[in-house]
Design a protein around this motif. Structure first.
Motif, PDB file in Angstrom:
ATOM      1  N   LEU A   1      15.644  26.702  30.825  1.00 37.95           N
ATOM      2  CA  LEU A   1      14.565  25.766  30.533  1.00 37.95           C
ATOM      3  C   LEU A   1      14.640  25.268  29.091  1.00 37.95           C
ATOM      4  O   LEU A   1      14.296  24.116  28.792  1.00 37.95           O
ATOM      5  CB  LEU A   1      13.209  26.426  30.788  1.00 37.95           C
TER       6      LEU A   1
ATOM      7  N   HIS B   1      17.198  20.365  28.343  1.00 39.07           N
ATOM      8  CA  HIS B   1      17.007  19.033  27.773  1.00 39.07           C
ATOM      9  C   HIS B   1      18.147  18.654  26.836  1.00 39.07           C
ATOM     10  O   HIS B   1      18.535  17.488  26.734  1.00 39.07           O
ATOM     11  CB  HIS B   1      15.672  18.966  27.024  1.00 39.07           C
TER      12      HIS B   1
ATOM     13  N   TRP C   1      20.130  18.256  31.480  1.00 38.78           N
ATOM     14  CA  TRP C   1      19.784  18.888  32.746  1.00 38.78           C
ATOM     15  C   TRP C   1      20.938  18.863  33.761  1.00 38.78           C
ATOM     16  O   TRP C   1      20.819  18.290  34.844  1.00 38.78           O
ATOM     17  CB  TRP C   1      18.544  18.240  33.357  1.00 38.78           C
TER      18      TRP C   1
ATOM     19  N   ILE D   1       0.803  30.173  28.150  1.00 39.88           N
ATOM     20  CA  ILE D   1       1.844  29.155  28.276  1.00 39.88           C
ATOM     21  C   ILE D   1       1.458  27.912  27.481  1.00 39.88           C
ATOM     22  O   ILE D   1       2.267  27.356  26.723  1.00 39.88           O
ATOM     23  CB  ILE D   1       2.084  28.814  29.760  1.00 39.88           C
TER      24      ILE D   1
ATOM     25  N   GLY E   1       3.295  26.525  23.947  1.00 41.83           N
ATOM     26  CA  GLY E   1       3.769  25.152  23.858  1.00 41.83           C
ATOM     27  C   GLY E   1       3.069  24.377  22.757  1.00 41.83           C
ATOM     28  O   GLY E   1       3.684  23.557  22.059  1.00 41.83           O
TER      29      GLY E   1
ATOM     30  N   VAL F   1       7.432  31.308  27.842  1.00 42.97           N
ATOM     31  CA  VAL F   1       7.597  30.245  28.842  1.00 42.97           C
ATOM     32  C   VAL F   1       6.991  28.940  28.341  1.00 42.97           C
ATOM     33  O   VAL F   1       7.522  27.847  28.596  1.00 42.97           O
ATOM     34  CB  VAL F   1       6.952  30.674  30.180  1.00 42.97           C
TER      35      VAL F   1
ATOM     36  N   ALA G   1       9.429  27.350  26.141  1.00 39.08           N
ATOM     37  CA  ALA G   1      10.563  26.843  26.919  1.00 39.08           C
ATOM     38  C   ALA G   1      10.215  25.554  27.652  1.00 39.08           C
ATOM     39  O   ALA G   1      10.998  24.593  27.633  1.00 39.08           O
ATOM     40  CB  ALA G   1      11.019  27.907  27.926  1.00 39.08           C
ATOM     41  N   THR G   2       9.052  25.503  28.290  1.00 39.27           N
ATOM     42  CA  THR G   2       8.714  24.347  29.127  1.00 39.27           C
ATOM     43  C   THR G   2       8.136  23.198  28.304  1.00 39.27           C
ATOM     44  O   THR G   2       8.713  22.099  28.249  1.00 39.27           O
ATOM     45  CB  THR G   2       7.726  24.757  30.227  1.00 39.27           C
ATOM     46  N   PHE G   3       7.025  23.429  27.650  1.00 39.91           N
ATOM     47  CA  PHE G   3       6.373  22.343  26.921  1.00 39.91           C
ATOM     48  C   PHE G   3       7.105  22.024  25.617  1.00 39.91           C
ATOM     49  O   PHE G   3       7.036  20.877  25.142  1.00 39.91           O
ATOM     50  CB  PHE G   3       4.912  22.689  26.668  1.00 39.91           C
TER      51      PHE G   3
ATOM     52  N   SER H   1      10.368  22.003  25.463  1.00 44.79           N
ATOM     53  CA  SER H   1      11.423  21.114  25.964  1.00 44.79           C
ATOM     54  C   SER H   1      10.874  19.724  26.267  1.00 44.79           C
ATOM     55  O   SER H   1      11.533  18.712  26.013  1.00 44.79           O
ATOM     56  CB  SER H   1      12.060  21.710  27.224  1.00 44.79           C
ATOM     57  N   LEU H   2       9.653  19.673  26.815  1.00 41.96           N
ATOM     58  CA  LEU H   2       9.037  18.380  27.087  1.00 41.96           C
ATOM     59  C   LEU H   2       8.854  17.584  25.803  1.00 41.96           C
ATOM     60  O   LEU H   2       9.184  16.385  25.736  1.00 41.96           O
ATOM     61  CB  LEU H   2       7.684  18.590  27.777  1.00 41.96           C
TER      62      LEU H   2
ATOM     63  N   THR I   1       2.596  15.523  25.358  1.00 40.41           N
ATOM     64  CA  THR I   1       2.715  16.968  25.600  1.00 40.41           C
ATOM     65  C   THR I   1       1.347  17.623  25.663  1.00 40.41           C
ATOM     66  O   THR I   1       1.069  18.449  26.547  1.00 40.41           O
ATOM     67  CB  THR I   1       3.567  17.624  24.494  1.00 40.41           C
TER      68      THR I   1
END
Length: 511
Positions: free
Chosen positions: A253, A257, A261, A317, A321, A447, A450-452, A454-455, A478
């Motif tokens: 994750l 980016h 991907w 999470i 982020g 996490v 990793a997720t937000f 990356s966003l 975001t």
């Protein structure tokens, strides 16, 4: 020769002073480990420029510590029961200190990332022993005061990390820029190592000791199992599957980016999910044979634990982020110094600590509602920050108001959640439940990065607008997604509130 335990027997007053001195030293180690959760956030842009690190590598620098810490937490607590709490605390401090030195001297991002994972393992060996010592060495009113001190250090560690990180980076001590952020741990760690043998009595492993699990307050606790129960063992097989399962989900994750991907990212995530299923099956079989699984699935049947874990996971999470994206926006987008970025965070972090500590003083009839209401107000806080910064401006006073509201809301959501998630857990499962809860807290933050994270990094590239405007738009988008995700915590919080309300005794006049 007079030992600490001898003195304790002869002189209760001296023994009491000795216990508090021991706690101060242990809490110094705790503060050092907590500092490294947030102190790196404000140093990220400087680290990136110095080591030519990519956005994904910066994510690994931040999240590597929390992932490693979370995955080793329960094992570290059990090792304290098996091999002695003083021994494991000192081993954890030594490992953490050495890893901090390597971080501070790292010639490249690869060494820094590896050392951050080692730091997390050291913290996982160190931190569980503190709550166990409080449980064993203190009782009555003294234990309540010790727990208050423990909680105060938890809150102040997160507040101080942002500000101290900004001060150290901006001071540019000896021309080393970001390196003192890690090197500051070395003298603290050495001092703790020198003092622990003098203030903490040697404890022998207890053959009937139960597994220690992280306590609800965000730390780690221990329980003593009644006579007749076996000593809990390490679940090395479960750990060997759980660690790669988590890494195979979290690391792709972060890297996805940067690599646009590719297919291997999704293949790794799928493999991680398959390993998670294998892990659950292994833990179920181990439990059926009377073993000591890393994850006791039976504890999930406790009323309120599942919605509590879900709400805590979502909240952490979004929090992870938020910290990552906001820190990058302030320095890389707006050009703020590390000190100014740290001071921008400070009001939010300060009210988070204060409200998280004093929320119990609110009327008890409100307590079950605090978690869902706090999460709902946090939705508004995230959206307010997005609105203020969308155009690429500095935000001024409206930003600080939005940050304070967000900090209060997150505190009133998080602290009651941590307490209420365990309200219906049987005492015999308390260690397993609290261990699962604290692991969820740490993994949730990783996490989120990793997720937000990356966003944000994806949205912040490839725009033709000025840097501040592009970064402001990326942060606003975001934050809007963070707000949407937080609605899931509101839903889970409502389910938990109903369970907590049902568990409260009915006043006599209503019977």
């Amino acid at each position: 020769m007079t030992t600490t335990s001898d003195t304790a027997v002869r002189d209760p007053a001296t023994a009491a002073r000795g216990r508090w001195l021991m706690l101060i030293v242990l809490l110094a180690g705790q503060f050092m480990a907590l500092l490294d959760v947030t102190i790196v956030n404000v140093a990220m842009p400087t680290i990136g420029r110095s080591l030519h690190a990519s956005g994904a590598e910066l994510q690994l620098v931040v999240a590597g510590y929390t992932v490693s810490y979370a995955m080793m937490l329960i094992t570290g607590a059990r090792m304290g029961d098996l091999y002695g709490r003083r021994r494991m605390f000192m081993a954890g401090v030594a490992l953490f200190t050495i890893a901090s030195l390597i971080c501070g001297l790292a010639p490249g991002s690869g060494v820094l990332i590896a050392a951050r994972f080692v730091q997390g393992a050291g913290a996982a060996a160190m931190m569980p022993q503190i709550m166990s010592v409080i449980q064993v060495r203190f009782d009555g009113a003294a234990r309540a005061r010790a727990l208050s001190a423990y909680t105060a250090v938890l809150s102040s560690g997160f507040v101080a990390g942002q500000v101290i990180g900004g001060v150290l980076v901006t001071a540019n001590l000896f021309g080393q820029a970001w390196r003192p952020v890690f090197l500051v741990n070395v003298p603290i760690g050495l001092a703790v190592l020198a003092l622990v043998p003098r203030v903490m009595p040697r404890d022998m492993p207890n053959p009937r000791a139960g597994g220690s699990g992280p306590a609800a307050a965000g730390g780690q606790g221990g329980t003593v199992v009644p006579p007749g129960r076996h000593r809990r063992q390490l679940d090395l097989a479960g750990l060997a599957i759980a660690v790669p399962a988590v890494f195979l989900v979290v690391l792709p994750l972060m890297l996805g980016h940067q690599e646009n991907w590719p297919g291997w990212v999704f293949a790794c995530i799928a493999l991680g999910l398959v390993l998670s299923v294998v892990f659950v099956g292994l833990e179920r079989r181990l439990m059926s044979r009377g073993g000591d699984p890393l994850l006791n699935l039976a504890v999930l049947r406790a009323p309120g634990l599942v919605p509590g874990l879900a709400a805590v996971a979502v909240l952490m999470i979004t929090y992870g982020g938020f910290l990552f994206s906001f820190a990058l926006h302030l320095q890389a987008g707006l050009g703020d110094s590390a000190l100014r970025a740290g001071l921008t965070f400070a009001p939010c972090a300060l009210v988070f600590g204060v409200c998280g500590y004093f929320w119990r003083r609110l009327p008890s009839s409100w307590h079950h509602l605090l978690a869902p209401v706090g999460c709902l107000v946090a939705v508004g806080g995230y959206l307010a920050v997005a609105s203020v910064l969308r155009s690429g401006g500095t935000g001024g006073v409206p930003l600080q108001v939005a940050m304070v509201v967000t900090g209060v809301a997150l505190a009133l959501g998080f602290s009651p959640l941590v307490t209420h998630a365990l309200v219906r857990v049987p005492m015999r499962q308390a260690a397993d439940a609290s261990g699962l809860l604290t692991t969820t807290i740490q993994l949730g933050q990783a996490v989120g990065v990793a997720t937000f994270g990356s966003l944000f990094l994806t949205l912040d590239t490839g725009r033709g607008a000025a840097t501040s405007a592009a970064s402001g738009h990326a942060l606003a988008s975001t934050m809007s997604w963070l707000a949407a995700a937080m609605l899931l915590a509101v839903v889970a919080g409502i389910a938990l509130a109903r369970i907590v309300r049902a568990a409260q005794p009915v006043p006599a006049r209503q019977r």
